[in-house]
Write a protein that holds these residues in place. Sequence first.
Motif, short mmCIF file in Angstrom:
data_model
loop_
_atom_site.label_atom_id
_atom_site.label_comp_id
_atom_site.label_asym_id
_atom_site.label_seq_id
_atom_site.Cartn_x
_atom_site.Cartn_y
_atom_site.Cartn_z
N THR A 110 0.65 21.16 9.15
CA THR A 110 -0.09 20.26 10.04
C THR A 110 -1.50 20.76 10.33
N ARG A 111 -1.72 22.07 10.18
CA ARG A 111 -3.07 22.61 10.44
C ARG A 111 -4.08 22.10 9.42
N LEU A 112 -3.58 21.69 8.24
CA LEU A 112 -4.49 21.23 7.18
C LEU A 112 -4.84 19.75 7.30
N ILE A 113 -4.12 19.02 8.15
CA ILE A 113 -4.33 17.56 8.20
C ILE A 113 -5.77 17.19 8.56
N PRO A 114 -6.39 17.78 9.62
CA PRO A 114 -7.79 17.41 9.93
C PRO A 114 -8.74 17.67 8.76
N LEU A 115 -8.51 18.77 8.04
CA LEU A 115 -9.36 19.10 6.89
C LEU A 115 -9.19 18.07 5.79
N ARG A 116 -7.93 17.68 5.53
CA ARG A 116 -7.67 16.67 4.49
C ARG A 116 -8.28 15.31 4.89
N VAL A 117 -8.18 14.96 6.19
CA VAL A 117 -8.80 13.71 6.66
C VAL A 117 -10.29 13.72 6.41
N GLU A 118 -10.94 14.81 6.78
CA GLU A 118 -12.39 14.91 6.58
C GLU A 118 -12.75 14.83 5.11
N ASN A 119 -11.94 15.48 4.28
CA ASN A 119 -12.19 15.46 2.84
C ASN A 119 -12.08 14.05 2.26
N LEU A 120 -11.04 13.32 2.69
CA LEU A 120 -10.86 11.94 2.21
C LEU A 120 -11.98 11.03 2.69
N LEU A 121 -12.34 11.16 3.99
CA LEU A 121 -13.42 10.32 4.54
C LEU A 121 -14.74 10.58 3.84
N THR A 122 -15.01 11.82 3.51
CA THR A 122 -16.25 12.17 2.81
C THR A 122 -16.32 11.50 1.45
N GLN A 123 -15.17 11.43 0.77
CA GLN A 123 -15.16 10.81 -0.57
C GLN A 123 -15.16 9.28 -0.49
N ILE A 124 -14.56 8.75 0.59
CA ILE A 124 -14.52 7.28 0.73
C ILE A 124 -15.88 6.74 1.12
N ASP A 178 -9.18 -0.45 10.64
CA ASP A 178 -8.00 0.11 11.31
C ASP A 178 -6.92 0.49 10.29
N THR A 179 -6.71 -0.42 9.32
CA THR A 179 -5.71 -0.14 8.28
C THR A 179 -6.13 1.06 7.44
N ARG A 180 -7.42 1.10 7.10
CA ARG A 180 -7.91 2.22 6.29
C ARG A 180 -7.74 3.54 7.02
N ASN A 181 -8.06 3.57 8.32
CA ASN A 181 -7.92 4.80 9.10
C ASN A 181 -6.46 5.27 9.15
N TYR A 182 -5.55 4.30 9.29
CA TYR A 182 -4.13 4.65 9.30
C TYR A 182 -3.73 5.32 7.99
N TYR A 183 -4.15 4.71 6.87
CA TYR A 183 -3.74 5.25 5.57
C TYR A 183 -4.48 6.54 5.21
N VAL A 184 -5.67 6.74 5.75
CA VAL A 184 -6.35 8.03 5.56
C VAL A 184 -5.50 9.14 6.19
N SER A 185 -5.01 8.90 7.41
CA SER A 185 -4.16 9.89 8.08
C SER A 185 -2.85 10.10 7.33
N LEU A 222 0.83 -1.20 0.00
CA LEU A 222 0.00 0.00 0.00
C LEU A 222 0.87 1.26 0.00
N ASP A 223 1.96 1.25 0.78
CA ASP A 223 2.88 2.39 0.77
C ASP A 223 3.53 2.55 -0.61
N TRP A 224 3.88 1.43 -1.21
CA TRP A 224 4.49 1.45 -2.54
C TRP A 224 3.52 2.04 -3.56
N GLN A 225 2.25 1.64 -3.47
CA GLN A 225 1.26 2.17 -4.40
C GLN A 225 1.10 3.69 -4.24
N ILE A 226 1.09 4.14 -3.00
CA ILE A 226 0.97 5.58 -2.74
C ILE A 226 2.16 6.32 -3.35
N GLN A 227 3.36 5.76 -3.20
CA GLN A 227 4.54 6.39 -3.79
C GLN A 227 4.45 6.43 -5.31
#
Length: 647
Positions: free
Chosen positions: A433-447, A415-422, A378-383
């Motif tokens: 780092t201030r944008l991380i919560p916003l990006r998490v919410e954005n990804l969760l909304t689309q997932i 659990d794995t999905r939550n880790y990779y969302v973060s 999964l890390d390799w795919q992200i890269q």
Amino acid sequence: MQIPRLHPDTIEEVKLRADIVDVVSEYVVLRKRGKDFVGLCPFHDEKSPSFTVSQTKQMYYCFGCQAGGNAIKFVMELGKRSFADVVLDLARRYQVPVQTLEPEQRQELQRQLSLREQLYEVLAMSAQFYQHALRQSQGQKALQYLQSNRQLKEETIQQFGLGYAPAGWETLHRYLVEDKHYPAQILEKAGLIKPRKEGGGYYDVFRDRLMIPIRDVQGRVIAFGGRTLTDEQPKYLNSPETELFSKGKTLFALDQAKGGISQLDQAVVVEGYFDAIALHAAGINNAVASLGTALSLEQVRLILRYTESKQLVLNFDADKAGTNAAERAIGEIAELAYKGEVQLKILNLADGKDADEYLHSHTPEDYGELLKNAPLWLDWQIQQIIQNRDLKQATDFQQVTQQLVKLLKNIANSDTRNYYVSYCAEILSLGDTRLIPLRVENLLTQIAPAAAAYTKPVSAKQAWGSSKVSQSPIPTERSLLEHAEALLLRIYLHCPEQRQAIIAELEERDLQFSLSHHRFLWQQILEISSGDGETRNFASQPDLISRLQDHFLEFSSEMGLISHLFHVNEKNQKEILRTPQVVQAAIACMDLVMLEKRYRHFLELWQQTDPEAEPERYQSYYQAFYAEKIKLQKIDRQRLFSITELL
């Protein structure tokens, strides 16, 4: 070969004739101790013998790792072989006539067994012929290629049985048919010769090629790979599919690698024959080759028999062709990786090198370090997704986000999905780092749009969520449950007089075993009871343990988790002496877990429901989880002293 279901009489006769001391002695040095035999366990490393073999009971058991069973189970576990395959081998060894469940299949089975024996023989003879030809004048070019180009030592050439197929059209055919008098039809079925289209006769499949024997897990030659020494295409030619050889079910060098895979708890999969051979020559003995095809589920399951952590490392070139090969090789196992059933890693070597080339200029220790640091798939795919992308550009940012969302949607484990969302949110925040919560919410909304569509006030619910009942299982709770369920099953197996009471308690409270391996064992117990026509008379099964052990021979992975329940040591004996109290405590513990599951389920539904949009459902879930909470508080007060003290 598809083995038909064997007749129970054949299985029973094999059990009677195959003396367990005789069978185990082939693999373990046994010493007589009292009426039993002891030795060092072959299933785990130990210095003091804890492995016992009982000739009277025809059973083995290890007090160190809890491995146990009969002679058939021993050979199955040690060789990672199927039940039917082991029974057939032992039947041949102890001269037991083989019968099938369907009588009309018996003659066909005998014919298939005879054919397979002939194929093994002719392929072994061919391997010897090719090895001999490598040492003759005509094979000098092939031998020089191995020694100079591939830098292989003599012991490696012999270890893998490398050889040479002479250039003549009928050299092997003449040797085996005319000199050794094998039927031409057998050679054809083995994939060694083909019939001529005109004029009759046959010609050799492999000519003027470096020959690489392909062996099964037991080390028997089942096919060949031939590498050209000229510009002839294809560069590599494999044997055709035969009775013994299926490309999608075979891994090159697994017979050499299975011990290393078990010892290192990791398998390395490379693309080519010589990559695997070079790794073994360098002392990296947990490598296999995929024969150039996408990894099939059968191949993966074959490897995973030998690794407890289910760790697979794919090592292909780092260039575009290698990346495509890795993606192609993953094939059917992607789903297993997304579910977390395979710990899949990707190792790309620099400068587009394969493992063989890499080891010409690097040490085995260098390669081992790369293996250790290989990223998860999964890390390799992200890269791969973010490679050569400028996330400060709107177009690239949007495309990368879409691909990451597509990837995250495939991850089944929450659990794995939550880790990779973060993790993905950190990448997309570009260091802010201030944008991380916003990006998490954005990804969760689309997932999962439904799960993130409504954000409720949390004051009241935080109070509920912080109640005494934890919203996620804690390790001590699970271990207590596992101990309770195991004790209940052990009492059921070893105390027939308690069986009816256990059944009654479970039925009255509508309880089930929570842990999958315990649930599986309980289902088998009920099936055996039902099959006897004695579903309600559970105490009348004195041979229940023996029958269960026989039944589980075909379910080796499940058996490994529950085999210890079939045996009683001094500690277990003390526990089950207090059976009435222990039964009650174990039942109460299981009841508590079921209540907690229901509590968490209704609480989660309540938290996810919009009170303005669905007020009735909101109120219904509230009442449901509140009712479960009251029950929990009541049973929690009752169980504080009894369960922890008794269990």
